[in-house]
Design a protein around this motif. Structure first.
Motif, mmCIF file in Angstrom:
data_model
loop_
_atom_site.group_PDB
_atom_site.id
_atom_site.type_symbol
_atom_site.label_atom_id
_atom_site.label_comp_id
_atom_site.label_asym_id
_atom_site.label_seq_id
_atom_site.Cartn_x
_atom_site.Cartn_y
_atom_site.Cartn_z
ATOM 1 N N PHE A 202 45.601 -10.002 30.018
ATOM 2 C CA PHE A 202 44.627 -10.613 28.980
ATOM 3 C C PHE A 202 43.677 -9.815 28.527
ATOM 4 C CE2 PHE A 202 39.936 -12.902 29.117
ATOM 5 C CZ PHE A 202 40.710 -13.671 28.569
ATOM 6 N N LEU A 203 43.742 -8.250 28.967
ATOM 7 C CA LEU A 203 42.695 -7.234 27.977
ATOM 8 C C LEU A 203 43.399 -7.368 26.844
ATOM 9 C CD1 LEU A 203 40.642 -6.023 28.054
ATOM 10 C CD2 LEU A 203 41.019 -3.711 29.529
ATOM 11 N N ALA A 204 45.024 -6.616 27.884
ATOM 12 C CA ALA A 204 46.007 -6.520 26.409
ATOM 13 C C ALA A 204 46.578 -7.019 25.422
ATOM 14 C CB ALA A 204 47.125 -7.019 27.275
ATOM 15 N N TYR A 205 46.179 -8.728 25.494
ATOM 16 C CA TYR A 205 46.808 -9.861 24.694
ATOM 17 C C TYR A 205 44.821 -9.688 24.051
ATOM 18 C CZ TYR A 205 46.859 -13.706 22.103
ATOM 19 O OH TYR A 205 46.904 -14.466 21.475
ATOM 20 N N LEU A 206 43.487 -9.629 24.740
ATOM 21 C CA LEU A 206 42.327 -9.278 23.480
ATOM 22 C C LEU A 206 42.749 -8.645 22.742
ATOM 23 C CD1 LEU A 206 39.662 -10.424 26.430
ATOM 24 C CD2 LEU A 206 39.868 -11.676 24.561
ATOM 25 N N LEU A 207 43.562 -6.869 23.375
ATOM 26 C CA LEU A 207 43.136 -6.452 21.753
ATOM 27 C C LEU A 207 44.329 -6.233 21.688
ATOM 28 C CD1 LEU A 207 42.792 -3.565 24.711
ATOM 29 C CD2 LEU A 207 40.774 -4.143 23.091
ATOM 30 N N TRP A 208 45.088 -6.802 21.006
ATOM 31 C CA TRP A 208 46.402 -7.450 20.190
ATOM 32 C C TRP A 208 45.568 -8.675 19.479
ATOM 33 C CZ3 TRP A 208 51.045 -5.898 19.918
ATOM 34 C CH2 TRP A 208 51.930 -6.489 19.236
ATOM 35 N N ASP A 209 44.905 -9.567 19.901
ATOM 36 C CA ASP A 209 44.119 -10.838 19.092
ATOM 37 C C ASP A 209 43.142 -9.746 18.293
ATOM 38 O OD1 ASP A 209 44.674 -13.373 18.684
ATOM 39 O OD2 ASP A 209 42.105 -13.483 18.972
ATOM 40 N N LEU A 210 42.629 -9.278 19.175
ATOM 41 C CA LEU A 210 41.220 -8.925 17.579
ATOM 42 C C LEU A 210 41.849 -7.489 16.647
ATOM 43 C CD1 LEU A 210 38.616 -7.334 20.684
ATOM 44 C CD2 LEU A 210 38.418 -9.202 18.426
ATOM 45 N N ASN A 211 43.476 -6.900 17.120
ATOM 46 C CA ASN A 211 43.783 -6.638 16.422
ATOM 47 C C ASN A 211 44.101 -6.959 14.221
ATOM 48 O OD1 ASN A 211 44.014 -3.727 14.944
ATOM 49 N ND2 ASN A 211 46.257 -3.577 16.973
ATOM 50 N N GLY A 212 44.038 -8.383 14.633
ATOM 51 C CA GLY A 212 44.895 -9.557 13.975
ATOM 52 C C GLY A 212 46.393 -10.257 14.161
ATOM 53 N N TYR A 213 46.598 -9.571 15.176
ATOM 54 C CA TYR A 213 47.829 -10.132 15.753
ATOM 55 C C TYR A 213 48.409 -11.538 17.177
ATOM 56 C CZ TYR A 213 49.498 -6.077 13.676
ATOM 57 O OH TYR A 213 50.267 -4.975 12.866
ATOM 58 N N SER A 214 47.488 -13.261 16.443
ATOM 59 C CA SER A 214 47.210 -13.521 17.262
ATOM 60 C C SER A 214 48.431 -14.491 17.944
ATOM 61 C CB SER A 214 46.212 -14.694 16.947
ATOM 62 O OG SER A 214 45.750 -15.748 17.903
ATOM 63 N N VAL A 215 48.921 -14.614 18.304
ATOM 64 C CA VAL A 215 50.622 -16.094 18.800
ATOM 65 C C VAL A 215 49.420 -17.067 19.006
ATOM 66 C CG1 VAL A 215 51.480 -16.014 21.274
ATOM 67 C CG2 VAL A 215 51.146 -13.529 19.957
ATOM 68 N N VAL A 216 48.764 -17.468 19.817
ATOM 69 C CA VAL A 216 48.031 -18.495 19.564
ATOM 70 C C VAL A 216 47.291 -18.672 18.175
ATOM 71 C CG1 VAL A 216 46.017 -20.169 20.358
ATOM 72 C CG2 VAL A 216 47.083 -17.660 21.645
ATOM 73 N N ARG A 217 47.216 -18.360 17.717
ATOM 74 C CA ARG A 217 46.718 -19.206 16.240
ATOM 75 C C ARG A 217 48.334 -19.504 15.305
ATOM 76 N NH1 ARG A 217 43.786 -15.441 13.961
ATOM 77 N NH2 ARG A 217 45.357 -13.471 13.444
ATOM 78 N N ASP A 218 49.411 -18.241 15.653
ATOM 79 C CA ASP A 218 50.142 -18.479 14.718
ATOM 80 C C ASP A 218 51.013 -20.191 15.119
ATOM 81 O OD1 ASP A 218 49.867 -16.468 13.490
ATOM 82 O OD2 ASP A 218 51.342 -15.181 14.122
ATOM 83 N N VAL A 219 50.824 -20.200 16.504
ATOM 84 C CA VAL A 219 51.666 -21.218 17.754
ATOM 85 C C VAL A 219 50.941 -22.484 17.078
ATOM 86 C CG1 VAL A 219 52.026 -22.556 19.699
ATOM 87 C CG2 VAL A 219 52.628 -20.300 19.768
ATOM 88 N N LEU A 220 49.284 -22.509 16.835
ATOM 89 C CA LEU A 220 48.629 -23.884 16.428
ATOM 90 C C LEU A 220 48.619 -24.762 14.779
ATOM 91 C CD1 LEU A 220 45.123 -22.907 18.454
ATOM 92 C CD2 LEU A 220 47.129 -25.560 18.796
ATOM 93 N N HIS A 221 49.190 -23.180 14.224
ATOM 94 C CA HIS A 221 49.960 -23.393 12.816
ATOM 95 C C HIS A 221 50.915 -23.909 12.214
ATOM 96 C CE1 HIS A 221 46.824 -19.825 10.892
ATOM 97 N NE2 HIS A 221 45.916 -21.185 10.800
ATOM 98 N N LEU A 222 52.269 -23.311 13.634
ATOM 99 C CA LEU A 222 53.211 -24.557 13.434
ATOM 100 C C LEU A 222 52.927 -25.401 13.961
ATOM 101 C CD1 LEU A 222 55.955 -21.921 15.144
ATOM 102 C CD2 LEU A 222 55.823 -22.745 12.469
ATOM 103 N N VAL A 223 51.913 -26.020 14.799
ATOM 104 C CA VAL A 223 52.016 -26.933 15.291
ATOM 105 C C VAL A 223 51.380 -27.923 14.178
ATOM 106 C CG1 VAL A 223 50.934 -28.484 17.351
ATOM 107 C CG2 VAL A 223 52.092 -26.838 17.877
ATOM 108 N N SER A 224 50.772 -27.625 13.491
ATOM 109 C CA SER A 224 49.723 -28.001 12.796
ATOM 110 C C SER A 224 50.560 -28.553 11.281
ATOM 111 C CB SER A 224 48.763 -27.621 11.842
ATOM 112 O OG SER A 224 48.641 -26.134 10.941
ATOM 113 N N TYR A 225 51.921 -27.330 10.877
ATOM 114 C CA TYR A 225 52.917 -28.301 9.925
ATOM 115 C C TYR A 225 53.372 -29.350 10.343
ATOM 116 C CZ TYR A 225 50.793 -23.298 7.649
ATOM 117 O OH TYR A 225 50.024 -22.741 7.236
ATOM 118 N N ALA A 226 54.104 -29.061 11.617
ATOM 119 C CA ALA A 226 55.094 -30.457 12.393
ATOM 120 C C ALA A 226 54.369 -31.478 11.645
ATOM 121 C CB ALA A 226 55.128 -29.946 13.005
ATOM 122 N N ARG A 227 52.700 -31.740 11.858
ATOM 123 C CA ARG A 227 53.073 -32.875 11.450
ATOM 124 C C ARG A 227 52.986 -33.797 10.306
ATOM 125 N NH1 ARG A 227 46.893 -34.178 15.255
ATOM 126 N NH2 ARG A 227 48.291 -33.341 16.641
#
Length: 72
Positions: free
Chosen positions: A47-72
């Motif tokens: 969890f800490l590694a993911y938070l640091l990764w996310d703060l660095n600008g690489y967000s897997v959750v944001r990318d997945v949510l963008h893909l879901v929003s484009y599919a509509r």
């Protein structure tokens, strides 16, 4: 002072073996209290590694949510 009382800030042997008669930090497989402790520790590290990764600008959750929003 008896053997069961802590001498200083460190736990006693009774505390370390209180789960199932073996060392609580032993790396045991299966559904044991020791395995659950290690599972929680690794989950906290992940969890800490993911938070640091996310703060660095690489967000897997944001990318997945963008893909879901484009599919509509």
């Amino acid at each position: 002072m008896s053997n069961r009382q802590a001498k200083g800030p460190f736990p006693t042997d009774a505390t370390e073996t209180s789960y199932n008669g073996s060392d609580r930090n032993a790396f045991e497989f299966g559904f044991t209290p020791q395995a659950e402790l290690w599972n929680g520790r690794f989950a906290m590290i992940g969890f800490l590694a993911y938070l640091l990764w996310d703060l660095n600008g690489y967000s897997v959750v944001r990318d997945v949510l963008h893909l879901v929003s484009y599919a509509r």
